[in-house]
Design a protein around this motif. Structure first.
Motif, mmCIF file in Angstrom:
data_model
loop_
_atom_site.group_PDB
_atom_site.id
_atom_site.type_symbol
_atom_site.label_atom_id
_atom_site.label_comp_id
_atom_site.label_asym_id
_atom_site.label_seq_id
_atom_site.Cartn_x
_atom_site.Cartn_y
_atom_site.Cartn_z
ATOM 1 N N LEU A 181 20.879 76.554 13.805
ATOM 2 C CA LEU A 181 20.308 76.740 14.926
ATOM 3 C C LEU A 181 19.246 76.188 15.642
ATOM 4 N N PRO A 182 18.975 75.563 16.604
ATOM 5 C CA PRO A 182 17.673 74.846 17.479
ATOM 6 C C PRO A 182 17.122 76.107 17.340
ATOM 7 N N ASP A 183 15.644 75.668 17.279
ATOM 8 C CA ASP A 183 14.834 76.792 17.258
ATOM 9 C C ASP A 183 14.191 77.082 18.944
ATOM 10 N N ASP A 184 14.921 76.514 19.772
ATOM 11 C CA ASP A 184 14.837 76.794 21.271
ATOM 12 C C ASP A 184 15.854 77.498 21.857
ATOM 13 N N ALA A 185 15.754 77.220 23.498
ATOM 14 C CA ALA A 185 16.589 78.044 23.809
ATOM 15 C C ALA A 185 18.521 77.514 23.870
ATOM 16 N N ARG A 186 18.435 76.178 23.427
ATOM 17 C CA ARG A 186 19.412 75.173 23.285
ATOM 18 C C ARG A 186 20.407 75.773 22.381
ATOM 19 N N ARG A 187 20.151 77.201 21.445
ATOM 20 C CA ARG A 187 20.958 77.824 20.596
ATOM 21 C C ARG A 187 22.174 78.425 21.233
ATOM 22 N N LEU A 188 22.006 78.416 22.873
ATOM 23 C CA LEU A 188 22.971 79.096 23.634
ATOM 24 C C LEU A 188 23.656 77.962 24.255
ATOM 25 N N GLU A 189 23.812 76.607 23.217
ATOM 26 C CA GLU A 189 24.788 75.496 23.972
ATOM 27 C C GLU A 189 25.803 75.342 22.704
ATOM 28 N N TYR A 190 27.066 75.976 23.095
ATOM 29 C CA TYR A 190 27.474 74.916 22.156
ATOM 30 C C TYR A 190 28.822 74.435 21.502
ATOM 31 N N ALA A 191 29.158 74.076 22.990
ATOM 32 C CA ALA A 191 29.900 72.891 23.405
ATOM 33 C C ALA A 191 30.020 71.682 24.051
ATOM 34 N N SER A 219 12.123 74.021 26.699
ATOM 35 C CA SER A 219 12.514 75.204 26.046
ATOM 36 C C SER A 219 12.682 76.216 25.785
ATOM 37 N N SER A 220 12.677 76.573 26.710
ATOM 38 C CA SER A 220 12.655 78.509 27.345
ATOM 39 C C SER A 220 14.518 78.391 27.658
ATOM 40 N N VAL A 221 15.029 77.472 28.230
ATOM 41 C CA VAL A 221 16.463 77.204 29.324
ATOM 42 C C VAL A 221 17.198 76.007 28.357
ATOM 43 N N ALA A 222 18.682 76.725 28.724
ATOM 44 C CA ALA A 222 19.568 76.110 28.126
ATOM 45 C C ALA A 222 21.139 75.661 29.107
ATOM 46 N N LEU A 244 13.443 84.561 21.704
ATOM 47 C CA LEU A 244 14.527 82.796 20.614
ATOM 48 C C LEU A 244 14.782 82.931 19.512
ATOM 49 N N ASP A 245 14.173 83.706 18.485
ATOM 50 C CA ASP A 245 13.702 83.550 16.605
ATOM 51 C C ASP A 245 15.041 84.841 16.438
#
Length: 394
Positions: free
Chosen positions: A270-280, A85-88, A241-242
């Motif tokens: 946005l997701p509540d984990d590191a996935r928020r760094l992924e955009y495409a 959850s902490s890795v994107a 993350l928050d």
């Protein structure tokens, strides 16, 4: 006499390595710090999925959707000692650090600390932000003496106005390896973030982001991880993350769920984990191959790979010094990664690299130094080949 690489890896199936990296045995390849060679299993996985995608399109995608979307995060988590959850999964170190730099957004009166011999992915994102905000980017000056690098050079630049330290775990020119925990302690003592480029360490140096207490750590796929370009695993400390707000958003920002039949473009969630760094959407075959490559190395054991490459480095250092070289990389195993850089004062490094290539030995010239980078597929014969070739050239 140094312990040989064969002694270090006596439990590894050397026949399997020879099979999986057949070209390495023919090429004298000592250049994984530039581009890593790709094993047969990783290549096969990449080709099989790419062919399936070419022939079946969306059916191939949905049949492999977990491997595409979740695989790189899980692989990165295993590699870094973190929770998935902490890795994107980013596309590159440059992209990940740029996202972080724009989020941190240092302002006038604040500063970010790095080094003037870092790769551009480490420094340029901060310099670009500073163009707009008038923040200060402090670069410890090592270009005239890169072999003298230590944590003291970083500490000398840090003060109460520092908001981030951004450096490489293993320095790409000299192979110097920072103690990540010591860097994190330095950053946190000044209420700053530690942002780490692990491009030259992931795959050959064990990493535990939780024990090291780092805030951000990112590693790309195509050097020591021995996969295809276009993927980078990025760890974000859970406590961040928050607060983390990505500067780039798009088709994957809300982490839509297959089959994507209910996407709402009217609001950003946005997701509540590191996935928020992924955009495409990114290179799907590369993402699949990345997971295979990481698993391949982890099955061998990063600690064993480290012992192997450092044993080769020690053998190489001994031989280079006999040829009159000045070793710039620390000889202490605790302060170096897998590469070894040397200077031949009377010779041009770029010319030497070209002459070695003509004799079947691949290395890189970097800032007047000759950089050797052995990996798991190398052994003593590669070191002997390089030393014999250098002896003839010199």
């Amino acid at each position: 006499m140094y312990q040989t690489a064969g002694d270090k890896l006596h439990n590894i199936d050397s026949a399997a390595l020879a099979r999986d990296y057949a070209t390495a045995r023919r090429a004298g390849y000592l250049n994984s710090a530039a581009v890593g060679l790709i094993s047969t299993p990783v290549l096969a996985r990449h080709e099989a999925f790419a062919r399936d995608l070419a022939e079946r399109g969306s059916a191939a995608f949905f049949d492999n959707v977990d491997a595409i979307l979740k695989g790189p995060r899980i692989a990165g988590a295993r590699l870094f000692g973190a929770d998935a959850s902490s890795v994107a999964a980013a596309t590159s170190v440059s992209e990940a650090i740029s996202q972080v730099a724009w989020w941190v957004h240092p302002r006038a009166g604040q500063n970010v600390v790095s080094i003037d011999i870092e790769p551009e992915a480490v420094t340029l994102p901060w310099l670009r932000v500073a163009e707009d905000t008038k923040a200060e980017v402090r670069l410890a000056s090592l270009r005239n003496n890169p072999g003298s690098l230590s944590i003291d050079d970083i500490a000398a630049q840090v003060d109460k106005n520092t908001v981030a330290i951004c450096v490489s775990h293993v320095q790409w020119i000299t192979g110097y390896r920072f103690d990540l925990k010591a860097l994190a302690d330095l950053a946190h003592a000044h209420n700053a973030l530690l942002v780490v480029d692990a491009m030259q360490s992931a795959g050959v140096v064990p990493i535990d982001v939780q024990a090291a207490d780092v805030d951000v750590l990112v590693a790309g796929s195509y050097k020591w991880l021995c996969s295809f370009g276009g993927v980078a695993a990025c760890y974000l400390r859970p406590e961040l993350l928050d607060r983390f707000r990505p500067i780039m958003v798009g088709a994957r920002s809300s982490d839509p769920t297959p089959p994507y039949d209910d996407i709402d473009p009217r609001r950003l969630t946005l997701p509540d984990d590191a996935r928020r760094l992924e955009y495409a959407s990114t290179a799907h075959p590369s993402r699949v191959a990345f997971s295979t490559a990481v698993s391949y190395l982890l099955d061998i054991g990063i600690d064993r790979i480290q012992a192997h490459t450092q044993a080769l480095g020690s053998m190489l250092a001994e031989g280079l010094m006999k040829l009159g070289a000045r070793i710039v990389t620390p000889l202490d195993p605790a302060r170096r990664g897998a590469m070894l850089s040397a200077e031949f004062p009377a010779h041009n490094a770029a010319t030497l690299a070209q002459q070695l290539a003509a004799q079947g030995v691949a290395v890189s010239p970097r800032l007047g130094l000759l950089r050797f980078a052995p990996h798991i597929f190398n052994d003593e014969t590669d070191i002997d080949k390089a030393l014999h070739a250098l002896r003839r050239i010199l």
